[in-house]
Design a protein around this motif. Structure first.
Motif, PDB file in Angstrom:
ATOM      1  N   ASP A 458     -94.311   6.040  75.331  1.00  8.82           N
ATOM      2  CA  ASP A 458     -94.583   6.228  76.753  1.00  8.82           C
ATOM      3  C   ASP A 458     -93.499   6.993  77.489  1.00  8.82           C
ATOM      4  OD1 ASP A 458     -97.112   5.113  77.013  1.00  8.82           O
ATOM      5  OD2 ASP A 458     -96.343   3.084  77.276  1.00  8.82           O
ATOM      6  N   GLY A 459     -92.454   7.397  76.768  1.00  9.85           N
ATOM      7  CA  GLY A 459     -91.385   8.154  77.416  1.00  9.85           C
ATOM      8  C   GLY A 459     -90.570   7.355  78.395  1.00  9.85           C
ATOM      9  N   ILE A 460     -90.580   6.014  78.270  1.00  8.02           N
ATOM     10  CA  ILE A 460     -89.820   5.184  79.193  1.00  8.02           C
ATOM     11  C   ILE A 460     -88.334   5.548  79.106  1.00  8.02           C
ATOM     12  CG2 ILE A 460     -88.995   2.814  79.559  1.00  8.02           C
ATOM     13  CD1 ILE A 460     -91.821   1.851  79.108  1.00  8.02           C
ATOM     14  N   GLY A 461     -87.738   5.800  80.252  1.00  8.49           N
ATOM     15  CA  GLY A 461     -86.361   6.269  80.319  1.00  8.49           C
ATOM     16  C   GLY A 461     -86.246   7.759  80.547  1.00  8.49           C
ATOM     17  N   ALA A 462     -87.352   8.489  80.414  1.00 14.73           N
ATOM     18  CA  ALA A 462     -87.323   9.933  80.681  1.00 14.73           C
ATOM     19  C   ALA A 462     -87.145  10.188  82.173  1.00 14.73           C
ATOM     20  CB  ALA A 462     -88.602  10.591  80.190  1.00 14.73           C
ATOM     21  N   ILE A 463     -86.457  11.275  82.493  1.00  9.59           N
ATOM     22  CA  ILE A 463     -86.226  11.680  83.881  1.00  9.59           C
ATOM     23  C   ILE A 463     -87.054  12.934  84.152  1.00  9.59           C
ATOM     24  CG2 ILE A 463     -84.515  12.440  85.559  1.00  9.59           C
ATOM     25  CD1 ILE A 463     -82.423  10.928  83.858  1.00  9.59           C
ATOM     26  N   VAL A 464     -87.830  12.900  85.212  1.00 13.08           N
ATOM     27  CA  VAL A 464     -88.707  14.008  85.558  1.00 13.08           C
ATOM     28  C   VAL A 464     -88.230  14.627  86.865  1.00 13.08           C
ATOM     29  CG1 VAL A 464     -91.087  14.730  85.946  1.00 13.08           C
ATOM     30  CG2 VAL A 464     -90.609  12.785  84.443  1.00 13.08           C
ATOM     31  N   ARG A 465     -88.138  15.962  86.865  1.00 10.96           N
ATOM     32  CA  ARG A 465     -87.711  16.679  88.073  1.00 10.96           C
ATOM     33  C   ARG A 465     -88.800  17.658  88.493  1.00 10.96           C
ATOM     34  NH1 ARG A 465     -82.588  20.786  88.288  1.00 10.96           N
ATOM     35  NH2 ARG A 465     -83.929  21.862  86.788  1.00 10.96           N
ATOM     36  N   VAL A 466     -89.081  17.708  89.787  1.00  9.20           N
ATOM     37  CA  VAL A 466     -90.003  18.709  90.314  1.00  9.20           C
ATOM     38  C   VAL A 466     -89.328  19.455  91.463  1.00  9.20           C
ATOM     39  CG1 VAL A 466     -92.053  17.360  89.676  1.00  9.20           C
ATOM     40  CG2 VAL A 466     -91.124  17.163  91.985  1.00  9.20           C
ATOM     41  N   LYS A 467     -89.699  20.722  91.607  1.00 10.67           N
ATOM     42  CA  LYS A 467     -89.282  21.538  92.750  1.00 10.67           C
ATOM     43  C   LYS A 467     -90.537  22.089  93.395  1.00 10.67           C
ATOM     44  CE  LYS A 467     -84.813  23.106  90.873  1.00 10.67           C
ATOM     45  NZ  LYS A 467     -84.013  24.300  90.504  1.00 10.67           N
ATOM     46  N   SER A 468     -90.627  21.910  94.714  1.00 12.00           N
ATOM     47  CA  SER A 468     -91.813  22.389  95.431  1.00 12.00           C
ATOM     48  C   SER A 468     -91.444  22.636  96.879  1.00 12.00           C
ATOM     49  CB  SER A 468     -92.948  21.362  95.350  1.00 12.00           C
ATOM     50  OG  SER A 468     -92.545  20.123  95.903  1.00 12.00           O
ATOM     51  N   GLY A 469     -91.820  23.786  97.389  1.00 13.95           N
ATOM     52  CA  GLY A 469     -91.606  24.084  98.798  1.00 13.95           C
ATOM     53  C   GLY A 469     -90.178  23.922  99.252  1.00 13.95           C
TER      54      GLY A 469
END
Length: 529
Positions: A458-469
């Motif tokens: 499940d990818g527990i511990g993964a860090i997700v980054r988004v850039k928008s606007g």
């Protein structure tokens, strides 16, 4: 709709109470007695997880037991599993599932410990803990005995995380106090002469338990070798994040009227308790508060996980901003969270963007310890929940959500897959409250479901980054949220007016995956390369 009754028209977050038509009809029974045993006020964990893999998030509810034998003699006392049928409707599948349970259950933690693509379930309780393996056919197998999981005098909560980076989820169990009904204190309010639940000082604290996942369906208790067992507290909840950016997942534990624990992961199988050094053991007044439910994630968009947890009336709910370099600052009052929460007693907590404006908000499940608190303290025993909506300047506005009750656990999930985070909240003596998020404003969103290959499934511990606007946001995959509860594993972002975003995933074992630009308003499945 609650929106028109309980909040100003200008408040950005709104919910509709769909409890009555949801099919969630299990009553949370705490075995209440005139003696006011301590376990009675602490019940009520809930887990939100897609147990059958149909893309709809389901709900599991813990339940208490009859006293004094702590048994579940009939269906009224069972734990309950509800399958999400869509359209805000849930079906009780408890009997078929094998999850009716035994004993006085407290907390629930969902996680795929065997990496077979199906979420499993741990249930914490009084004197007995249980591990259930998801068979994939709608049923669960009780594997407690053969897994090596053992009971504790009183476990309240638990959480899954991969502390050693081997791609398998390990289990952290939060233990409260050594409870013995035969030796329990009698606590009488001197003013009213009425009995009350006793203060935690009358009970001996316990160390927490860390289990290493051996990869063959068994676990090894490594609490002593890992440095966890040496620290005795009165644990209520745990949450996990890499607070100092060293690539190793750390653990924060709330303690009831004792200093909190921040277990720094040293990366060699050992943890160093660092809460005092980091500034999160006590509040800014130097006091240990009645710390309850907790969430451990970045609320201000700087890429560093922050801390928010609940406490009891007159203590406020502390909010800590991560300053970097292993240090936190108490921003409870400057954020306006202190003023908004001072008169409430809180249990579960969550940091989620509830109106999809790109800023994370706070949710608190509230309710007094005692059902007779009107006499004991002139406070309402039945309290509403609170939503604290984050403003552009980093401060929060508060609004009451839901009619008064003695709320306890809360789990966060997008139950109808419309891109807005919904909430299910347990309440003592009643069926759960199901809040469908109806926040308007035309904001966009993005959801991410991770599938690990070298990491846990499940990818527990993964860090997700988004850039928008022009906005940069960080979030993480975790199910350990709130008090005695477990939230859905998908990672959610509000994007405001942006219709596209760039997406990057940092997997638990260090690999960085750049997904480039993606369209908003969808759930993406991201597989580890």
């Amino acid at each position: 709709m609650l929106a028109s009754v309980l909040r100003p028209d200008t408040f950005p977050v709104s919910f509709e109470d769909i409890s009555q038509r949801s099919g969630l009809d299990a009553i949370l029974r705490n075995g209440a007695t005139p003696e006011k045993h301590q376990i009675e006020t602490m019940a009520g964990g809930v887990a939100a997880f897609d147990f059958d893999g149909d893309g709809l998030v389901d709900i599991f509810l813990t339940n208490g037991a009859r006293q004094p034998d702590l048994t579940k003699p009939d269906p009224a006392w069972w734990n309950h599993l509800y399958r999400n049928r869509g359209g805000g409707r849930f079906e009780d599948v408890t009997e078929k599932s094998g999850l009716r349970g035994e004993g006085f259950a407290m907390g629930a933690a969902a996680g795929d410990y065997d990496n077979d693509g199906r979420p499993d379930l741990f249930v914490a309780g009084v004197k007995r803990n249980f591990l259930y393996r998801n068979r994939g056919d709608g049923t669960f197998e009780d594997v407690t005995a053969k897994s090596g999981i053992h009971g504790e005098p009183w476990s309240v909560a638990a959480g899954w995380f991969d502390y050693d980076g081997d791609g398998r989820l390990d289990l952290f169990v939060v233990n409260y106090v050594a409870w013995d009904p035969a030796a329990e204190q009698v606590c009488i309010d001197p003013r009213s002469g009425q009995r009350a639940h006793c203060h935690p000082r009358f009970y001996r604290g316990l160390p927490n338990t860390l289990y290493h996942n051996n990869g063959d369906g068994t676990f090894t208790d490594v609490s002593e070798a890992a440095g966890i067992h040496a620290h005795v507290g009165k644990g209520m909840s745990a949450a996990f994040a890499d607070y100092d950016g060293d690539g190793h997942i750390d653990a924060f534990v709330t303690n009831d009227t004792e200093p909190n624990f921040l277990f720094h992961n040293d990366g060699n199988g050992h943890f160093t308790e660092s809460a005092m050094r980091a500034g999160v053991a006590l509040n800014d007044d130097g006091r240990a508060v009645s710390s309850m439910g907790v969430d451990f994630r970045d609320f201000d968009g700087d890429g560093r996980p922050d801390l928010f947890y609940t406490a009891v009336a007159n203590e406020t709910y502390p909010l800590y901003r991560n300053l970097g370099k292993g240090l936190f600052a108490d921003v409870t009052y400057r954020s306006r969270v202190g003023l908004a929460t001072a008169r409430y007693t809180g249990w579960s907590a969550g940091i989620f963007d509830l109106d999809n404006d790109g800023r994370k908000d706070l949710f608190c499940a509230n309710g007094d310890l005692n059902e007779n608190s009107e006499v004991l303290s002139q406070r309402a025993s039945r309290q509403p929940n609170l939503v604290l909506a984050q403003r552009a300047d980093g401060t929060f506005d508060a609004s009451a959500i839901g009619s008064g009750a003695r709320y306890r656990g809360a789990a966060f999930a997008d139950f109808d897959n419309d891109g807005r985070v919904d909430v299910v909240v347990t309440r003592l003596g009643e069926r759960p409250l199901l809040l469908r998020n109806t926040s308007s404003g035309g904001n966009h969103w993005l959801g991410v479901k991770l599938e690990g290959v070298r990491s846990n499934r499940d990818g527990i511990g993964a860090i997700v980054r988004v850039k928008s606007g022009g906005l940069e946001q960080w979030n993480q995959a975790t199910t350990a949220v709130g008090y005695a509860s477990s939230s859905e594993v998908r990672v959610h972002f509000g994007l405001g007016s942006a219709r596209k975003a760039t997406l990057e995933v940092r997997w638990p074992r260090g690999a960085v995956q750049d997904l480039g630009e993606v369209e908003a308003d969808q759930y993406l499945l991201v597989r580890e390369k």
